[in-house]
Design a protein around this motif. Structure first.
Motif, PDB file in Angstrom:
ATOM      1  N   PRO A   1       0.834  -1.203   0.000  1.00 17.96           N
ATOM      2  CA  PRO A   1       0.000   0.000   0.000  1.00 17.96           C
ATOM      3  C   PRO A   1       0.873   1.260   0.000  1.00 17.96           C
ATOM      4  N   HIS A   2       0.398   2.295  -0.659  1.00 17.41           N
ATOM      5  CA  HIS A   2       1.144   3.553  -0.708  1.00 17.41           C
ATOM      6  C   HIS A   2       1.116   4.218   0.664  1.00 17.41           C
ATOM      7  N   GLY A   3       2.246   4.836   1.020  1.00 21.40           N
ATOM      8  CA  GLY A   3       2.388   5.449   2.336  1.00 21.40           C
ATOM      9  C   GLY A   3       2.172   6.947   2.377  1.00 21.40           C
ATOM     10  N   SER A   4       2.150   7.594   1.203  1.00 17.52           N
ATOM     11  CA  SER A   4       1.984   9.052   1.170  1.00 17.52           C
ATOM     12  C   SER A   4       1.640   9.500  -0.248  1.00 17.52           C
ATOM     13  N   VAL A   5       1.157  10.720  -0.350  1.00 14.71           N
ATOM     14  CA  VAL A   5       0.885  11.311  -1.664  1.00 14.71           C
ATOM     15  C   VAL A   5       2.184  11.411  -2.450  1.00 14.71           C
ATOM     16  N   GLU A   6       3.270  11.732  -1.767  1.00 14.04           N
ATOM     17  CA  GLU A   6       4.567  11.845  -2.431  1.00 14.04           C
ATOM     18  C   GLU A   6       5.009  10.513  -3.026  1.00 14.04           C
ATOM     19  N   GLU A   7       4.772   9.434  -2.307  1.00 10.91           N
ATOM     20  CA  GLU A   7       5.090   8.107  -2.837  1.00 10.91           C
ATOM     21  C   GLU A   7       4.248   7.817  -4.081  1.00 10.91           C
ATOM     22  N   SER A   8       2.975   8.151  -4.024  1.00 10.24           N
ATOM     23  CA  SER A   8       2.099   7.953  -5.182  1.00 10.24           C
ATOM     24  C   SER A   8       2.582   8.759  -6.380  1.00 10.24           C
ATOM     25  N   GLU A   9       3.049   9.978  -6.131  1.00 11.23           N
ATOM     26  CA  GLU A   9       3.577  10.819  -7.210  1.00 11.23           C
ATOM     27  C   GLU A   9       4.816  10.174  -7.839  1.00 11.23           C
ATOM     28  N   THR A  10       5.699   9.648  -6.995  1.00 17.20           N
ATOM     29  CA  THR A  10       6.900   8.965  -7.494  1.00 17.20           C
ATOM     30  C   THR A  10       6.528   7.745  -8.318  1.00 17.20           C
ATOM     31  N   ILE A  11       5.526   6.999  -7.870  1.00 20.71           N
ATOM     32  CA  ILE A  11       5.089   5.807  -8.603  1.00 20.71           C
ATOM     33  C   ILE A  11       4.491   6.195  -9.955  1.00 20.71           C
ATOM     34  N   ILE A  12       3.770   7.291  -9.999  1.00 19.58           N
ATOM     35  CA  ILE A  12       3.254   7.785 -11.290  1.00 19.58           C
ATOM     36  C   ILE A  12       4.417   8.092 -12.224  1.00 19.58           C
ATOM     37  N   GLU A  13       5.420   8.765 -11.711  1.00 22.18           N
ATOM     38  CA  GLU A  13       6.563   9.185 -12.536  1.00 22.18           C
ATOM     39  C   GLU A  13       7.441   8.022 -12.976  1.00 22.18           C
ATOM     40  N   THR A  14       7.559   6.975 -12.150  1.00 31.25           N
ATOM     41  CA  THR A  14       8.519   5.907 -12.449  1.00 31.25           C
ATOM     42  C   THR A  14       7.904   4.613 -12.974  1.00 31.25           C
ATOM     43  N   ILE A  15       6.660   4.339 -12.634  1.00 33.49           N
ATOM     44  CA  ILE A  15       6.040   3.070 -13.023  1.00 33.49           C
ATOM     45  C   ILE A  15       4.803   3.292 -13.891  1.00 33.49           C
ATOM     46  N   LEU A  16       3.906   4.105 -13.414  1.00 36.48           N
ATOM     47  CA  LEU A  16       2.631   4.283 -14.112  1.00 36.48           C
ATOM     48  C   LEU A  16       2.748   5.150 -15.364  1.00 36.48           C
ATOM     49  N   SER A  17       3.909   5.729 -15.582  1.00 38.09           N
ATOM     50  CA  SER A  17       4.121   6.525 -16.803  1.00 38.09           C
ATOM     51  C   SER A  17       4.549   5.650 -17.981  1.00 38.09           C
ATOM     52  N   ASP A  18       4.680   4.335 -17.757  1.00 40.32           N
ATOM     53  CA  ASP A  18       5.044   3.426 -18.848  1.00 40.32           C
ATOM     54  C   ASP A  18       3.992   3.478 -19.953  1.00 40.32           C
ATOM     55  N   PRO A  19       4.404   3.253 -21.185  1.00 40.32           N
ATOM     56  CA  PRO A  19       3.434   3.208 -22.288  1.00 40.32           C
ATOM     57  C   PRO A  19       2.361   2.149 -22.025  1.00 40.32           C
ATOM     58  N   GLU A  20       1.172   2.429 -22.450  1.00 42.36           N
ATOM     59  CA  GLU A  20       0.025   1.517 -22.344  1.00 42.36           C
ATOM     60  C   GLU A  20      -0.412   1.262 -20.901  1.00 42.36           C
ATOM     61  N   THR A  21      -0.132   2.201 -20.000  1.00 42.57           N
ATOM     62  CA  THR A  21      -0.614   2.140 -18.620  1.00 42.57           C
ATOM     63  C   THR A  21      -1.590   3.290 -18.435  1.00 42.57           C
ATOM     64  N   TYR A  22      -2.785   2.958 -17.983  1.00 44.05           N
ATOM     65  CA  TYR A  22      -3.881   3.927 -17.965  1.00 44.05           C
ATOM     66  C   TYR A  22      -4.523   4.080 -16.594  1.00 44.05           C
ATOM     67  N   ALA A  23      -4.840   5.326 -16.253  1.00 43.79           N
ATOM     68  CA  ALA A  23      -5.696   5.619 -15.112  1.00 43.79           C
ATOM     69  C   ALA A  23      -7.126   5.383 -15.579  1.00 43.79           C
ATOM     70  N   VAL A  24      -7.933   4.753 -14.739  1.00 40.13           N
ATOM     71  CA  VAL A  24      -9.323   4.437 -15.084  1.00 40.13           C
ATOM     72  C   VAL A  24     -10.239   5.388 -14.318  1.00 40.13           C
ATOM     73  N   PHE A  25     -11.105   6.064 -15.058  1.00 37.95           N
ATOM     74  CA  PHE A  25     -12.024   7.053 -14.480  1.00 37.95           C
ATOM     75  C   PHE A  25     -13.471   6.705 -14.790  1.00 37.95           C
ATOM     76  N   LEU A  26     -14.361   7.006 -13.838  1.00 39.75           N
ATOM     77  CA  LEU A  26     -15.789   6.974 -14.119  1.00 39.75           C
ATOM     78  C   LEU A  26     -16.099   8.213 -14.948  1.00 39.75           C
ATOM     79  N   LYS A  27     -16.768   8.046 -16.070  1.00 41.72           N
ATOM     80  CA  LYS A  27     -17.065   9.165 -16.963  1.00 41.72           C
ATOM     81  C   LYS A  27     -17.918  10.229 -16.285  1.00 41.72           C
ATOM     82  N   GLU A  28     -19.047   9.831 -15.728  1.00 44.87           N
ATOM     83  CA  GLU A  28     -20.008  10.810 -15.204  1.00 44.87           C
ATOM     84  C   GLU A  28     -19.432  11.673 -14.089  1.00 44.87           C
ATOM     85  N   GLU A  29     -18.688  11.057 -13.176  1.00 42.29           N
ATOM     86  CA  GLU A  29     -18.149  11.805 -12.028  1.00 42.29           C
ATOM     87  C   GLU A  29     -16.733  12.324 -12.265  1.00 42.29           C
TER      88      GLU A  29
END
Length: 174
Positions: free
Chosen positions: A38-66
């Motif tokens: 589990p992520h321990g802080s917003v800063e950790e989540s930001e680092t994970i976005i920059e280093t792992i989740l920024s890979d090609p073909e990796t997507y954030a999933v959003f509910l359209k309506e909200e």
């Protein structure tokens, strides 16, 4: 690349998603079932976005309506995979925040990514895996048409433990 379904949209991760990611990924029901702590802080989540989740073909999933972040879906192609895959093969990984379970969102996002992998990326085979104790992930894969292929046991550095994984495969329609 942006992908859409009836209820969802999938887009590349942005640094600004860190707070919403943290709120979902700090839940101990999510990360360990997907292979990470589990992520321990917003800063950790930001680092994970920059280093792992920024890979090609990796997507954030959003509910359209909200316009609400609910999870992640990604495709690791060839050598980027956790499995030993050829360059025209991909492995799908996913997770959805626990508040959004039991609504079919994960299945919907995975099916859209499968369509993208086949039509846009021309992948020949698509793989997936789930830990032996993760019945929710098994159910998603079954509903999406994946079939059992083999089982393996390996050490997961991120979790500091051995895990049994069931590997599934979805063959390209002829």
């Amino acid at each position: 690349m942006y992908l859409e379904t009836e209820r969802l949209f999938l887009r590349p991760w942005k640094k600004e998603d860190a707070k919403a990611l943290y709120e979902l990924a700090k839940d101990p029901k999510i990360g360990p079932a997907a292979g990470w702590e589990p992520h321990g802080s917003v800063e950790e989540s930001e680092t994970i976005i920059e280093t792992i989740l920024s890979d090609p073909e990796t997507y954030a999933v959003f509910l359209k309506e909200e316009n609400t972040l609910i999870g992640c879906v990604g495709l690791m192609i060839g050598s980027k995979s956790n499995l030993d895959l050829m360059e025209k093969e991909g492995e799908i990984g996913y997770w959805i925040g626990s508040a959004y379970w039991n609504h079919g969102y994960c299945q919907e996002a995975v099916l859209r990514l499968i369509e993208h992998a086949r039509l846009d990326l021309n992948l020949e085979e698509i793989w997936c895996a789930y830990f032996a104790d993760n019945e929710r992930s098994k159910a998603v894969q079954t509903k999406c048409g994946f079939q059992y292929h083999h089982t393996l046991k390996r050490y997961w550095e991120t979790l500091k433990e051995d895990k049994i994984e069931h590997v599934t495969k979805l063959k390209r329609s002829v």
